[in-house]
Design an enzyme around this catalytic site. Sequence first.
Site, short mmCIF file in Angstrom:
data_model
loop_
_atom_site.label_atom_id
_atom_site.label_comp_id
_atom_site.label_asym_id
_atom_site.label_seq_id
_atom_site.Cartn_x
_atom_site.Cartn_y
_atom_site.Cartn_z
N THR A 218 13.98 -15.11 4.40
CA THR A 218 12.99 -15.53 3.41
C THR A 218 13.70 -16.12 2.20
O THR A 218 14.56 -15.47 1.61
CB THR A 218 12.10 -14.35 2.98
OG1 THR A 218 11.37 -13.88 4.12
CG2 THR A 218 11.13 -14.77 1.89
N TYR B 104 16.04 -10.29 3.36
CA TYR B 104 16.31 -10.76 2.01
C TYR B 104 17.80 -10.61 1.78
O TYR B 104 18.34 -9.50 1.91
CB TYR B 104 15.56 -9.93 0.96
CG TYR B 104 14.08 -10.16 0.89
CD1 TYR B 104 13.56 -11.39 0.49
CD2 TYR B 104 13.18 -9.14 1.20
CE1 TYR B 104 12.20 -11.60 0.41
CE2 TYR B 104 11.81 -9.34 1.12
CZ TYR B 104 11.33 -10.57 0.72
OH TYR B 104 9.97 -10.78 0.65
N VAL C 172 5.61 -7.59 6.09
CA VAL C 172 4.90 -7.14 4.90
C VAL C 172 5.59 -5.88 4.39
O VAL C 172 5.75 -4.91 5.15
CB VAL C 172 3.41 -6.85 5.19
CG1 VAL C 172 2.71 -6.37 3.92
CG2 VAL C 172 2.72 -8.09 5.74
N SER D 80 10.08 -6.09 7.88
CA SER D 80 10.54 -6.50 6.56
C SER D 80 11.78 -5.72 6.11
O SER D 80 11.92 -4.52 6.40
CB SER D 80 9.42 -6.27 5.53
OG SER D 80 9.88 -6.47 4.21
N ARG E 55 -1.71 -10.15 5.29
CA ARG E 55 -2.59 -9.18 4.64
C ARG E 55 -3.55 -8.52 5.61
O ARG E 55 -3.86 -7.33 5.48
CB ARG E 55 -3.38 -9.86 3.52
CG ARG E 55 -2.57 -10.16 2.27
CD ARG E 55 -3.45 -10.74 1.18
NE ARG E 55 -2.74 -10.94 -0.07
CZ ARG E 55 -2.09 -12.06 -0.40
NH1 ARG E 55 -2.06 -13.08 0.47
NH2 ARG E 55 -1.48 -12.16 -1.56
N VAL F 115 -4.50 -16.76 7.21
CA VAL F 115 -5.07 -16.62 8.56
C VAL F 115 -5.94 -15.37 8.60
O VAL F 115 -5.47 -14.26 8.36
CB VAL F 115 -3.97 -16.54 9.62
CG1 VAL F 115 -4.58 -16.29 11.00
CG2 VAL F 115 -3.14 -17.82 9.62
N LYS G 94 11.94 -18.79 6.41
CA LYS G 94 10.56 -18.58 5.97
C LYS G 94 10.41 -19.00 4.51
O LYS G 94 11.26 -18.69 3.68
CB LYS G 94 10.17 -17.10 6.13
CG LYS G 94 8.73 -16.78 5.78
CD LYS G 94 8.43 -15.32 6.10
CE LYS G 94 6.97 -14.98 5.83
NZ LYS G 94 6.67 -14.98 4.38
N HIS H 221 4.45 -17.60 0.73
CA HIS H 221 4.57 -16.16 0.46
C HIS H 221 3.23 -15.55 0.10
O HIS H 221 3.13 -14.64 -0.72
CB HIS H 221 5.60 -15.89 -0.64
CG HIS H 221 6.37 -14.62 -0.43
ND1 HIS H 221 7.48 -14.53 0.37
CD2 HIS H 221 6.19 -13.37 -0.91
CE1 HIS H 221 7.95 -13.30 0.37
NE2 HIS H 221 7.17 -12.57 -0.39
#
Length: 365
Positions: free
Chosen positions: A163, A137, A86, A114, A316, A295, A237, A261
């Site tokens: 990702t 990324y 995240v 991340s 989140r 989830v 991902k 995402h």
Amino acid sequence: MSPSDRIPPGVWNAIDYERLAPQAMDAGRHAYVAGGCGWDATVAANRAAFAGWAVLPRLLRDVRAGHTRLQLAGMDLPHPLLLAPVAHQRLAHPDAEIATARAAQATGSCLVASTLSSCTLEDIAAASGPARWFQLYLQPEREHSLDLLRRAEAAGYRAIVLTLDASIQLASRGALQAGFAMPADCVSANLARYPQPAPAQPAAGESRIFQGAMRHAPRWDDLRWLLASTRLPVWIKGVLHPEDARELQAAGAAGLIVSNHGGRSLDGAPASLRMLPALRTAVGAGYPLLLDGGVRSGQDAFKALALGADAVLVGRLQVYALAVAGALGVAHMLQMLVEELHACMAQAGCARLSDITHDTLTPSC
């Protein structure tokens, strides 16, 4: 509001952190974290997909030797709950990813750091346990992507999570309505050393999407280059289509993460859980398959495992817990998820993760 770094009253289940988060974050920051893109249809679909299944209780099963231990990508883990990558966690707490790394270490969870973290990948690694992966990324310049790979290898990350579903992220309606703007202290610390190209400016008559945002989007040659450039296993991902899953498996991906995402890339994409059985069929038994998206409970984790996942990632909810109570909140949230999973397994007569199969579920309506 500033986080209290203590467990507040009224946290009875892991999902309670979602309820309390608006009290710990200003409206704009909360809207940015909570929202997806467009009208949040996919955000809602992720949650609704879990509600579409019920767990079938079983009677007289001996689960006294039960546990949730598993092996995943060469790691021995105490439970199948990972912390998803995240970005910009300083939005939630001044300790940002350092706090979530400490929580992961305390609970034996695998942390996925991340690329767009508020803290450097090196500082996150120093605060985390040995179970840590780095989410990548791909950068417009390959030399910058390669440097991120080498930094992750040197910092002891055990895998790369590439990702592929976020080349376009349209604005969150809720964040726009709340007037959110990224604060000056929420920089992407990992990218500070790399000059960033100016946003692509399409010529007259060109699309700001096709000739703009997608100009640097990853393609198959980029994946082949990445697989050849690192000694670490590479997970992918953002997979939802069964044919993509088969092609990525054949290309040499170590495993796949079924994900939309969090509803932040394509409003109207299917729920991750809805696509999970088809992707499990596509890659076959035994190939590593994880899931994120929606989830919020140990029961949700159980349902994902029953439908074909080997483990789940929590996105989140970790940020909500971080905002409410810092590292302690994230560790507490993870502990509650694990206990909820234990309770669900026991009621369903499952002593091991391998006992959680499709026939432990029934449609809820």
